[in-house]
Scaffold this active site. Structure first.
Site, PDB file in Angstrom:
ATOM      1  N   PHE A  96       2.184  10.374   6.677  1.00 34.69           N
ATOM      2  CA  PHE A  96       1.566  10.725   5.402  1.00 34.69           C
ATOM      3  C   PHE A  96       3.494  11.557   4.893  1.00 34.69           C
ATOM      4  O   PHE A  96       3.637  12.442   5.626  1.00 34.69           O
ATOM      5  CB  PHE A  96       0.842  11.097   4.586  1.00 34.69           C
ATOM      6  CG  PHE A  96      -0.443  10.446   5.488  1.00 34.69           C
ATOM      7  CD1 PHE A  96      -1.133   9.543   4.962  1.00 34.69           C
ATOM      8  CD2 PHE A  96      -1.047  10.340   5.879  1.00 34.69           C
ATOM      9  CE1 PHE A  96      -2.042   9.078   4.900  1.00 34.69           C
ATOM     10  CE2 PHE A  96      -2.117  10.029   7.278  1.00 34.69           C
ATOM     11  CZ  PHE A  96      -2.296   9.132   6.066  1.00 34.69           C
TER      12      PHE A  96
ATOM     13  N   THR B 248      -0.929   7.915  11.852  1.00 36.46           N
ATOM     14  CA  THR B 248       0.160   7.883  10.747  1.00 36.46           C
ATOM     15  C   THR B 248       0.789   9.176  10.217  1.00 36.46           C
ATOM     16  O   THR B 248       0.308  10.079  10.040  1.00 36.46           O
ATOM     17  CB  THR B 248      -1.416   6.990   9.970  1.00 36.46           C
ATOM     18  OG1 THR B 248      -2.205   6.578   9.982  1.00 36.46           O
ATOM     19  CG2 THR B 248      -0.916   6.800   8.638  1.00 36.46           C
TER      20      THR B 248
END
Length: 435
Positions: free
Chosen positions: A313, A311
């Site tokens: 960020f 992921t």
């Protein structure tokens, strides 16, 4: 008449959340503050009172080093003022400083000689000494969405080691926490290699005026958690964040689990919910750290469908950083045009002609103008959707190529905004293998 500017928002003091126990830290919720400021020990009720009180405190300390005033000048024998009425028209507060008498000075001097301790001279207090945290300290307060044990908390720790992580119950609250000076930074997910873009945060980037100041990529390692003593065949339901459920769909099927999938706000929150309600027929998909925090067992480890699950960020701040060219930078922009996608090729060509690589392009509906009619009369049935386009490209705003590209893009668009120019995450990549 000269207008008086309102107090700056930078002087708003807020109460920092404290950990009641290592087990749980309640997420903050949306809070609105007024312009009035309260400080401990009664030092001022507003910014003006605060500055006045600091000035008085400074003058009292300085007065100790000056000769004693003559009788009748309104001062005491120790050189301090008997009464202070007002400074700049603002009511002040007597800080009740203890006067330093000659006897005190003699005792202190003797102690210094005996201990061979050369103490520095006392310095007057300044505004900086009484500034609201964290300007007085070095520890950053970083907002994230979720509860302790969430992947966003791990991303905040990777982006800002030794920071004070502040949990928020919604993405919107994390944005507001930075805007209201409750937090210094926010670390929020923007896209996942399996689940795709987090559209909510793309919309919030446009709604708020925060700046992207960095990025961090976090490998995601999912675990199937249940209460102690619960076996997989007892389960009838699995709960987690929608992205986590999507990232583990194939593995859950291979495990032979005939269970219902239910979406909740975040992964660690799912583990907390199962533990708090003693749900022995429900499992949660979350991190191994969440299992330790909420007293749950790991039934299956590494259940994401792809080991290269990561992921991305972004780190948000109130002010942008100064772009540089001595290391790889990335720039994020958003643009729109009243004629829809007809200019998209021209915009992308501005980067292609200058050998600037695009790393991301995302379209979101134009909320102010969602539908565009085809014919000139603005009547009929033929319609197109209107879009906002988000683009990430590998170049710094300090690079002349990027400046020229955006100058050309501006000619073809009716709206253009730079969301941030920031260093790329250059940490070595390794597939997820646990915490």
């Amino acid at each position: 008449m000269q207008a008086i500017a309102p107090p700056s928002q930078s002087f708003i003091r807020t109460t920092r959340p404290r950990l009641a126990a290592p087990f749980r830290l309640a997420p903050i919720q949306c809070v609105y503050r007024s312009d009035s400021v309260n400080f401990p020990n009664g030092v001022g009720l507003s910014r003006a009172d605060w500055q006045s009180s600091c000035a008085i405190l400074t003058s009292k300390v300085v007065s100790k080093e000056q000769p004693t005033e003559k009788p009748g000048s309104g001062t005491g024998s120790d050189g301090s003022a008997d009464h202070i009425a007002a400074v700049n028209g603002h009511k002040t507060i007597d800080l009740n400083l203890v006067p330093i008498t000659d006897k005190n000075k003699t005792d202190l001097a003797a102690a210094d000689i005996n201990n061979n301790n050369n103490r520095p001279q006392a310095k007057p207090l300044t505004i900086t000494d009484l500034s609201p945290a964290p300007m007085h300290g070095s520890q950053l307060r970083v907002a994230y969405q979720g509860v302790p044990g969430a992947y966003s908390e791990a991303a905040a720790g990777k982006a800002y080691p030794n920071c004070e992580a502040i949990p928020c119950d919604q993405f919107e609250v994390a944005f507001q926490a930075v805007e209201l000076w409750i937090a210094d930074r926010a670390v929020l997910p923007i896209e996942n290699s399996l689940g795709g873009s987090i559209h909510r945060n793309y919309d919030l980037l446009l709604r708020h005026r925060l700046h992207i100041v960095g990025e961090v990529q976090l490998p995601v390692h999912h675990c199937l958690l249940a209460l102690p003593g619960v076996r997989k065949e007892y389960l009838t339901r699995v709960i987690s964040h929608p992205q986590a459920l999507a990232q583990c769909e194939l593995t859950l099927t291979k495990l032979g689990l005939n269970v219902a999938r239910e979406a909740v706000d975040d992964t660690a929150g799912a583990a907390e919910f199962v533990a708090a309600n003693n749900l022995r027929d429900t499992a949660a998909i979350a991190s191994a750290r969440a299992a330790g925090l909420y007293g749950m067992n790991i039934l299956a480890d590494g259940i994401q469908d792809d080991s290269s699950n990561v992921t991305r960020f972004v780190m948000l701040a109130r002010e942008p950083i100064i772009p540089r060219t001595d290391r790889p930078f990335k720039t994020s922009i958003v643009f729109a045009h009243e004629k829809g996608t007809s200019v998209l090729f021209k915009v992308l060509s501005a980067f292609a002609f200058r050998n600037i690589s695009l790393t991301k392009i995302e379209s979101r509906p134009h909320r102010n103008r969602p539908i565009r009619l085809v014919d000139d009369a603005n009547v009929g049935t033929a319609k197109h959707f209107e879009y906002m386009f988000y683009v990430d490209f590998e170049a710094s705003m300090a690079d002349v190529r990027a400046q020229n590209a955006l100058a050309e893009v501006q000619e073809f668009t009716t709206f253009l905004r730079v969301l941030g120019s920031y260093p790329m995450d250059m940490t070595p990549w390794c597939p997820s293998g646990g915490d």
